[in-house]
Design an enzyme around this catalytic site. Structure first.
Site, mmCIF file in Angstrom:
data_model
loop_
_atom_site.group_PDB
_atom_site.id
_atom_site.type_symbol
_atom_site.label_atom_id
_atom_site.label_comp_id
_atom_site.label_asym_id
_atom_site.label_seq_id
_atom_site.Cartn_x
_atom_site.Cartn_y
_atom_site.Cartn_z
ATOM 1 N N TYR A 30 66.161 21.889 -16.319
ATOM 2 C CA TYR A 30 65.849 22.678 -17.163
ATOM 3 C C TYR A 30 66.205 23.914 -15.426
ATOM 4 O O TYR A 30 66.850 25.019 -15.700
ATOM 5 C CB TYR A 30 63.931 23.152 -16.727
ATOM 6 N N LYS A 257 64.999 44.336 -11.942
ATOM 7 C CA LYS A 257 65.314 42.549 -11.607
ATOM 8 C C LYS A 257 66.493 42.824 -12.419
ATOM 9 O O LYS A 257 65.986 42.419 -13.576
ATOM 10 C CB LYS A 257 64.535 41.570 -11.474
ATOM 11 N N HIS A 281 70.005 36.477 -13.497
ATOM 12 C CA HIS A 281 68.953 35.832 -13.332
ATOM 13 C C HIS A 281 69.840 33.900 -13.362
ATOM 14 O O HIS A 281 69.697 32.930 -14.385
ATOM 15 C CB HIS A 281 68.874 35.386 -15.702
#
Length: 382
Positions: A30, A257, A281
């Site tokens: 993850y 962002k 990201h």
């Protein structure tokens, strides 16, 4: 603060290897993975490291100064801790560990809406110096409540996330049951049994949860219901109409962002925002996109001095921070590097990683004869 780190782990790669040994595979994947085929994940760092710096060895030189002023506050280094979701899954209590270390080292820590510590707790730890990243809620009432909580906890900067209009397609997380809705598989349970240190600490700390979102969640949700709730609650696509009410409500600084184009930077300026974070990201959303460092030049050319320009994605080390600053950014953020540090070293991971990065960056400044952070662009080789 004295810069001191554990010499057994002098690089982010050392921390990454140790983290992989200590936490279950599903948690490591993850953290470590991107989306689709991981193309942009690898481009982020590879293309950033193509940036080269020119040293000037015979110039007069004095001790380098890493201090950087950002939104009226002088930080001790030109880098901060990027927001990461589900931090407590990777290591129990990691948002608190990192927030405390950031406060002690006087660098910004950014709390994600979907991290595992609450707005109030991180605000208390950092004495109101943390930043808050908002995943945009579908309901205006939830949005306003979250924003008001961040204001009440004295967060100086609100970060609006714009690069998650949909959840990234992440094959590892799907296989591991960490997509929405999440599920716990027999394979995951066996992985947990193989990592007793992580398992015991998780048992002591408690099952990780979306702490900031707890006031808005019905009690007693199972994992499938939790997934449905999260999908229903968040509507990640931002536009002018959705940003304007937040600008009116929030009296502090606002940063956008996920900016990867001149057009989005122009919109941020038009809406009166204070800064942007050029980001993809961490390569977790759009595999066919540019690396963050490739998105930077036209944005810097048009908006340097008009907006505070920051960057994340692919930044792993002190030399990487130097490359980002030399490319025209005012500041850099790192996410995975700090999570590797906490997963590897637990409570010492935050202080260790910050200290190591400071040491690495100071060495680069001394080597190229750069006395201040603002001087880095003078050293870039076109």
């Amino acid at each position: 603060m004295t810069i001191k780190y554990n010499s057994s782990y002098p690089s982010i790669e050392d921390l990454k290897k140790k983290a992989q040994q200590k936490i279950p595979r599903f948690a490591f994947e993850y953290l470590d993975g991107g989306c689709n085929e991981d193309v942009n994940l690898h481009k982020n760092t590879t293309e950033l490291r193509q940036v080269e710096l020119k040293p000037y060895y015979l110039e007069n030189y004095r001790t380098p100064d890493m201090r950087t002023e950002l939104f009226g506050h002088v930080y001790d280094a030109p880098f901060g801790i990027a927001p990461v979701g589900l931090q407590g899954l990777i290591w129990p209590g990691s948002p608190e560990i990192l927030a405390r270390a950031a406060f002690e080292h006087n660098i910004p820590f950014v709390l994600s809406t979907v991290s595992t510590s609450s707005i109030e707790k991180i605000g208390e730890i950092t004495e109101g110096r943390a930043w808050f990243q908002l995943y945009h809620p579908a309901e205006a009432s939830v949005r306003d409540s979250i924003v008001k909580r961040a204001a009440a906890a004295n967060y100086p900067v609100l970060v609006l996330l714009c690069d998650v209009p949909s959840f990234g397609f992440r094959p590892r997380d799907i296989r591991n049951g960490l997509a929405m809705p999440p599920r716990m598989t027999l394979r995951n349970i066996l992985q947990i049994m193989g990592k007793p240190h992580w398992a015991i600490n998780t048992l002591i700390h408690g099952q990780p949860s979306f702490a900031t979102m707890q006031p808005y969640m019905p009690k007693g949700l199972n994992m499938k219901q939790l997934g449905a709730f999260m999908n229903k609650t968040f509507s990640g696509r931002l536009n002018e109409e959705r940003i304007k009410p937040i600008r009116d409500l929030w009296k502090g600084k606002i940063v956008l962002k996920g900016v990867a184009s001149e057009e989005d930077a122009a919109m941020a300026l038009k809406l009166g925002l204070d800064g942007i974070i050029v980001s993809n990201h961490g390569g977790r959303q759009l595999d066919a996109a540019q690396s963050s460092i490739k998105s930077m030049p036209p944005i810097v050319e048009k908006y340097k001095g008009k907006l505070t320009i920051m960057m994340d994605s692919g930044v792993r080390s002190g030399p990487d921070v130097a490359r980002v600053l030399a490319s025209g950014a005012d500041f850099a953020f790192l996410g995975r590097s700090f999570m590797y540090g906490v997963a590897a070293l637990g409570k010492e991971g935050g202080n260790h990683t910050i200290s190591m990065l400071k040491t690495q960056l100071q060495q680069v400044m001394e080597q190229v004869c750069c006395t201040t952070v603002k001087g880095f662009p003078n050293h870039i080789i076109p």
